[in-house]
Design a protein around this motif. Structure first.
Motif, PDB file in Angstrom:
ATOM      1  N   LEU A  91       1.785   3.040  -3.310  1.00  0.00           N
ATOM      2  CA  LEU A  91       0.796   3.778  -4.101  1.00  0.00           C
ATOM      3  C   LEU A  91       0.957   5.268  -3.818  1.00  0.00           C
ATOM      4  O   LEU A  91       1.229   5.667  -2.685  1.00  0.00           O
TER       5      LEU A  91
ATOM      6  N   MET B 210      -3.561  -6.878   3.083  1.00  0.00           N
ATOM      7  CA  MET B 210      -4.231  -5.877   3.909  1.00  0.00           C
ATOM      8  C   MET B 210      -5.615  -6.397   4.285  1.00  0.00           C
ATOM      9  O   MET B 210      -6.404  -6.768   3.422  1.00  0.00           O
TER      10      MET B 210
ATOM     11  N   LYS C 291      -8.900   4.326   3.685  1.00  0.00           N
ATOM     12  CA  LYS C 291      -7.498   4.273   3.237  1.00  0.00           C
ATOM     13  C   LYS C 291      -7.329   4.775   1.801  1.00  0.00           C
ATOM     14  O   LYS C 291      -6.250   5.187   1.409  1.00  0.00           O
ATOM     15  N   PHE C 292      -8.396   4.756   1.023  1.00  0.00           N
ATOM     16  CA  PHE C 292      -8.312   5.148  -0.380  1.00  0.00           C
ATOM     17  C   PHE C 292      -8.891   6.541  -0.648  1.00  0.00           C
ATOM     18  O   PHE C 292      -9.083   6.922  -1.794  1.00  0.00           O
TER      19      PHE C 292
ATOM     20  N   ASP D 129      -0.093  -4.879   3.513  1.00  0.00           N
ATOM     21  CA  ASP D 129       0.062  -3.908   4.591  1.00  0.00           C
ATOM     22  C   ASP D 129       1.549  -3.656   4.853  1.00  0.00           C
ATOM     23  O   ASP D 129       2.409  -4.163   4.129  1.00  0.00           O
TER      24      ASP D 129
ATOM     25  N   ILE E   5      -3.367  -5.957  -2.292  1.00  0.00           N
ATOM     26  CA  ILE E   5      -2.654  -4.890  -1.585  1.00  0.00           C
ATOM     27  C   ILE E   5      -2.090  -5.456  -0.285  1.00  0.00           C
ATOM     28  O   ILE E   5      -2.786  -6.161   0.453  1.00  0.00           O
TER      29      ILE E   5
ATOM     30  N   PHE F  80       0.828  -1.208   0.000  1.00  0.00           N
ATOM     31  CA  PHE F  80       0.000   0.000   0.000  1.00  0.00           C
ATOM     32  C   PHE F  80       0.862   1.258   0.000  1.00  0.00           C
ATOM     33  O   PHE F  80       0.561   2.227  -0.687  1.00  0.00           O
ATOM     34  N   ARG F  81       1.962   1.236   0.723  1.00  0.00           N
ATOM     35  CA  ARG F  81       2.815   2.421   0.849  1.00  0.00           C
ATOM     36  C   ARG F  81       3.441   2.851  -0.485  1.00  0.00           C
ATOM     37  O   ARG F  81       3.910   3.968  -0.622  1.00  0.00           O
TER      38      ARG F  81
ATOM     39  N   VAL G 214     -11.284  -0.397  -6.848  1.00  0.00           N
ATOM     40  CA  VAL G 214     -10.889  -0.950  -5.554  1.00  0.00           C
ATOM     41  C   VAL G 214     -11.900  -2.041  -5.238  1.00  0.00           C
ATOM     42  O   VAL G 214     -13.109  -1.819  -5.298  1.00  0.00           O
TER      43      VAL G 214
END
Length: 102
Positions: free
Chosen positions: A7, A47, A58-59, A41, A39, A4-5, A16
């Protein structure tokens, strides 16, 4: 699989997908250019969340074209029904609640 980091905020995401796995257990993937990717974590694990809204938040900083809740039932197997020729996948569009913004 993609962390995720990695993105970028403001990044355009085609779709999504929040996967309903079990009672109040969800995982998330994204679809870009027709390819679905899970995705991860910060620990390198898929995640997960116990709340759909947690994943939705989160999005918030991304430009998401669509967001859906996906469920694939194992009901037929549980009641000893024959294997289906097609899928029993269900996707329900979910709205953007802007929960991650103050």
């Amino acid at each position: 699989m993609i962390p995720f980091r990695t993105l970028s905020p403001g990044q355009v995401i085609d779709k999504v997908i929040i996967h309903s796995l079990d009672w109040s257990l969800y995982q998330v993937s994204i679809e870009q250019n027709g390819k679905e990717t899970w995705i991860l974590d910060r620990n390198g694990q898929p995640m997960t969340a116990r709340n759909i809204l947690e994943l939705e938040a989160k999005f918030e900083r991304f430009q998401v074209a669509s967001m859906v809740l996906r469920h694939e039932s194992a009901y037929d197997e549980m009641v000893n029904q024959p294997v289906r020729q097609g899928t029993n996948r269900m996707e329900v569009p979910i709205g953007r609640n802007r929960l991650g913004r103050s």
